[in-house]
Design an enzyme around this catalytic site. Structure first.
Site, short mmCIF file in Angstrom:
data_model
loop_
_atom_site.label_atom_id
_atom_site.label_comp_id
_atom_site.label_asym_id
_atom_site.label_seq_id
_atom_site.Cartn_x
_atom_site.Cartn_y
_atom_site.Cartn_z
N GLN A 227 35.93 39.08 32.81
CA GLN A 227 34.87 40.05 33.00
C GLN A 227 34.91 41.06 34.50
O GLN A 227 34.85 40.77 35.11
CB GLN A 227 33.53 38.71 33.29
CG GLN A 227 32.52 39.86 33.73
CD GLN A 227 31.86 38.86 33.55
OE1 GLN A 227 31.06 37.48 33.85
NE2 GLN A 227 30.02 39.84 33.94
N PHE A 228 35.78 42.07 34.14
CA PHE A 228 36.11 42.95 35.39
C PHE A 228 34.76 43.50 36.33
O PHE A 228 35.14 43.50 37.16
CB PHE A 228 36.51 44.48 34.30
CG PHE A 228 35.57 45.57 33.79
CD1 PHE A 228 35.09 46.05 34.96
CD2 PHE A 228 34.90 45.31 32.59
CE1 PHE A 228 33.72 47.06 33.97
CE2 PHE A 228 34.09 45.75 32.18
CZ PHE A 228 34.03 46.94 32.77
N THR A 229 33.73 43.03 35.40
CA THR A 229 32.68 43.37 37.00
C THR A 229 32.77 42.32 37.71
O THR A 229 31.97 42.52 38.43
CB THR A 229 31.08 43.68 36.25
OG1 THR A 229 30.72 42.23 34.85
CG2 THR A 229 30.68 44.09 34.44
#
Length: 150
Positions: free
Chosen positions: A78-80
């Site tokens: 999850q890059f966010t």
């Protein structure tokens, strides 16, 4: 690395309408990777997660680790988690590693977690549009950043 860890009674990840991983009693781990992450971050974070005492003992006190509970784990990229909201209303993801850096680190983290846990770990599909379902137990949600080590 940044991780958001949720104690769950069940969790699953679906890609293109197909459930690709599902766990019961354990931890759902959302993992964000940045360029500065190293093998040391992987080892430290994996060890911290498997030994984190966030499962209830027989007296209802959070005193047991994932290892002691013999629970399962599901890791979702999850890059966010590296979103910066300092300026304006549109988050910036400049700190998030690009796939050519992030994928090998993600795979190494999963392998280290499997080694430390002594069992297979469920995963999502890196970069895919994933649908994650979970039943948070407690609720217990903890955030860890390897750069802060807290």
């Amino acid at each position: 690395m940044r991780a958001t860890i949720q104690r769950v009674t069940t969790a699953s990840v679906t890609v293109d309408g197909k459930v690709i991983s599902k766990i019961s009693n354990g931890l759902l781990i959302f993992l964000g990777i940045e360029d500065a992450d190293t093998a040391d971050d992987i080892k430290w974070l994996s060890n911290k997660i498997v030994n984190l005492r966030i499962f209830n003992d027989e007296e209802g006190v959070m005193n047991l680790s994932l290892l002691q509970e013999e629970g399962e784990a599901l890791v979702i990229s999850q890059f966010t988690l590296h979103a910066s909201t300092k300026k304006g209303n549109r988050p910036s993801y400049i700190k998030a590693a690009k796939p050519e850096t992030a994928i090998p680190l993600y795979e190494s983290f999963v392998a280290q977690l499997e080694k430390d846990l002594g069992k297979k770990v469920g995963t999502g599909v890196f970069g895919a549009d994933m649908k994650v379902e979970l039943l948070n137990d407690g609720p217990v949600t903890i955030q860890i950043d390897t750069k802060n080590r807290e």
